[in-house]
Write an enzyme that holds these catalytic residues in place. Structure first.
Site, PDB file in Angstrom:
ATOM      1  N   GLU A  97       0.093  13.357  -8.395  1.00 46.94           N
ATOM      2  CA  GLU A  97       0.244  12.768  -7.066  1.00 46.94           C
ATOM      3  C   GLU A  97      -0.905  13.154  -6.139  1.00 46.94           C
ATOM      4  O   GLU A  97      -1.427  12.310  -5.408  1.00 46.94           O
ATOM      5  CB  GLU A  97       1.580  13.195  -6.447  1.00 46.94           C
TER       6      GLU A  97
ATOM      7  N   ARG B  86      -3.636  10.293  -4.778  1.00 45.96           N
ATOM      8  CA  ARG B  86      -3.529  10.048  -3.340  1.00 45.96           C
ATOM      9  C   ARG B  86      -4.662  10.709  -2.545  1.00 45.96           C
ATOM     10  O   ARG B  86      -5.309  10.059  -1.723  1.00 45.96           O
ATOM     11  CB  ARG B  86      -2.171  10.540  -2.818  1.00 45.96           C
TER      12      ARG B  86
ATOM     13  N   ASP C  73       4.128   4.125 -17.012  1.00 43.67           N
ATOM     14  CA  ASP C  73       3.406   2.955 -16.517  1.00 43.67           C
ATOM     15  C   ASP C  73       1.887   3.082 -16.489  1.00 43.67           C
ATOM     16  O   ASP C  73       1.157   2.308 -17.124  1.00 43.67           O
ATOM     17  CB  ASP C  73       3.926   2.578 -15.131  1.00 43.67           C
TER      18      ASP C  73
ATOM     19  N   GLU D 175       3.810  -2.371  -6.086  1.00 44.50           N
ATOM     20  CA  GLU D 175       3.389  -2.891  -7.394  1.00 44.50           C
ATOM     21  C   GLU D 175       3.441  -4.415  -7.479  1.00 44.50           C
ATOM     22  O   GLU D 175       2.554  -5.045  -8.055  1.00 44.50           O
ATOM     23  CB  GLU D 175       4.238  -2.262  -8.501  1.00 44.50           C
TER      24      GLU D 175
END
Length: 567
Positions: free
Chosen positions: A183, A187, A315, A456
């Site tokens: 993360e 980010r 994903d 998404e």
């Protein structure tokens, strides 16, 4: 049902003639290999029309240092001398703001969110819009860092300069706090690198390198597969508190950012450590290119009987196979081959059609072999990734599957009372017999009905519109924005996640505004709505998993897509 008009248009612009296909529908879509099994019968985590962007006097900028493009080898052991080949300098970009009314409304929405963050959560990680307060996660001003390039691209000079000043004077990573490697990389490292390339201000590069250096110890395992958590101040790493394993998607969604750290620093160590993980995964045994969602950092092996999914924890492994290949100038062929193999594996094991309306969806394999008709909102990234692949010469059949899956994601939204998509949906696969009257294709369970305002679906619309120029994708995106305005907008400022998208009466909101709403959702909406679709061309920039654009190095021209899925 699927409409082929945009596919035909894409074939025309790509110079590809329509081909006759006589295979069954799913085989036809992905050009699958023959002889594979026909069918095999969790978790959720997370411009245009004016002057130059710097209309006010900008903060003092140090001249950009010369940066390097890496010369890639299979083992990533290139010397510092090789790293200095292809030296480049960041070229600051000019963005002039919105160029039509829809873009202006999207910018207004972003400012509504940003102004609330500034009033109630400035310098903190995320806004709690209902209580007009904030929450901490990494203690680094995460929403501010994550939003920098969105402001820059939207031409919001005043807001950008204020944030730039905070970064320069206040941001520090000397924090005794454990952070999630994945993360904080997508980010914060990605956000700082992106705005460095766009603005040319070295302060962003310096902060990104400081953070990247603190994260390197996560890779200090015997296998090279990193631990999931790192302490920023102690620079120590460990497995997550909930178990011994790392998420497969998380450890394979660091490579764009760490490769770019090597590009801008001239030091190959960042890329070498991250790419070693990709090489490790390349060598592991898979199920027709598909991977389980957990891996042990110590043993380097997948967790036995782990789920296979294009949703949470699986994903972006597939996303970064393709994007790494693009970022580095298409020089590592096995990245492309692994991606194509995985798409064929998805055809064999995961792609099904619902009853009664024949909606294509991507399910999961529980325990690695039992099919579940569950699809996360996160899986709606896949149409965009497939479209990006077609832009770069991958099988044209991938565009067909992308458009059908995008239509399914659209149905996940419009079938809800709020017109916002749920976190998870389950699909009716019937029994091969006649489907009873009243049966619906999509079922949303009570625990899955919330919406975090994820990007998404809009992300995929952006890629599909760039490729096909089908205005339907813009209109679908506009519908999403209007639903956000109607149901997620908070009167006192900001936007809030939705408790239940099925609600027909007063919609309940959660006291949380995710940083990715500003970093991704609003950015993709802005780019999707633009009249000028040459902004951030996709043969020059690759977007990381948090929608932060990074430059492509030595990228060749886009090539005609092939007509089969063989590598």
């Amino acid at each position: 049902m699927f409409n082929c008009k945009s596919l035909i248009f894409a074939r025309e612009i790509l110079g590809e003639e329509e081909e006759d296909k006589d295979k069954n529908e799913v085989d036809r879509l992905l050009g699958a290999e023959t002889g594979q099994d026909e069918e095999m019968s969790n978790d959720s985590v997370g411009g245009g029309a004016g002057g130059e962007i710097v209309q006010e006097k900008p903060l003092r900028r140090r001249p950009p240092l010369r940066t390097a493009a890496v010369t890639q080898s299979t083992t990533q052991q290139g010397s510092m001398e090789k790293m200095q080949e292809g030296m480049v300098m960041p070229m600051p970009k000019t963005f002039t703001g919105p160029d039509n009314d829809r873009q202006r409304q999207v910018v207004d929405g972003f400012q509504w969110a940003w102004d609330a963050y500034k009033r109630y959560a400035w310098g903190h990680d995320e806004l709690k819009p209902l209580s007009r307060s904030y929450k901490e996660w990494f203690h680094i001003g995460l929403t501010l860092v994550d939003s920098l390039d969105t402001m820059y691209i939207m031409g919001l000079t005043k807001e950008f300069n204020e944030a730039q000043k905070w970064i320069t004077e206040t941001l520090t990573f000397e924090k005794d706090v454990d952070v999630n490697l994945f993360e904080i990389t997508i980010r914060a490292v990605g956000g700082l690198l992106s705005v460095y390339h766009l603005s040319g201000d070295d302060v962003f590069k310096e902060k990104a390198l400081d953070l990247g250096e603190r994260l390197l110890n996560a890779f200090g395992t015997s296998t090279g597969v990193p631990y999931s958590d790192v302490n920023l101040n102690k620079r120590s790493a460990h497995a997550p508190k909930w178990g011994p394993d790392s998420s497969s998607a998380e450890v394979t969604t660091l490579q764009l950012e760490f490769r770019d750290l090597s590009y801008v620093s001239g030091d190959p160590k960042y890329e070498a450590k991250a790419f070693r993980v990709s090489e490790h995964f390349h060598k592991l045994e898979k199920k027709n290119g598909l991977i389980p969602i957990f891996i042990n950092a110590i043993t380097g092996e997948f967790r036995p009987s782990s789920t296979i999914s294009f949703g949470a924890r699986g994903d972006s492994y597939y996303e970064y196979l393709l994007k790494q290949w693009i970022q580095d100038g298409k020089r590592v062929d096995w990245l492309r081959s692994d991606f194509i193999e995985a798409m064929a594996g998805a055809k064999t094991h995961l792609i099904k059609y619902s009853h009664p309306n024949h909606l294509l969806f991507v399910g999961e394999l529980l325990g690695g072999d039992h099919f579940s008709p569950k699809m996360d909102a996160l899986a709606c990234f896949l149409p965009g990734t497939l479209a990006l692949g077609v832009m770069n010469g991958l099988p044209l059949e991938h565009l067909e599957i992308a458009e059908q899956l995008a239509n399914t994601c659209h149905e996940m939204y419009v079938r809800q009372a709020t017109k916002l998509g749920p976190e998870i949906a389950h699909f009716n696969v019937g029994s091969g017999m006649e489907v009873p009257l009243g049966t619906v294709d999509i079922h949303v369970k009570d625990n899955d009905a919330h919406a975090l305002l994820r990007p998404e679906f809009v992300e995929s619309l952006f890629y599909l519109y760039r490729l096909t120029k089908n205005q339907t994708y813009q209109d679908w995106g506009w519908d999403v924005f209007q639903a956000l305005e109607k149901h997620a907008k908070v009167p006192n400022g900001g936007y809030a996640s939705i408790e239940d998208v099925r609600t027909t009466g007063k919609v309940r909101q959660r006291d949380h505004m995710e940083s990715f709403l500003l970093a991704e959702t609003f950015k993709y909406l802005f780019l999707l709505m633009g009249t000028d679709q040459s902004l951030l061309p996709l043969d020059e920039w690759v977007f990381n998993s948090e929608a932060h654009p990074l430059p492509i190095r030595k990228a060749p021209l886009l090539v005609k897509p092939s007509s089969s899925s063989s590598a």
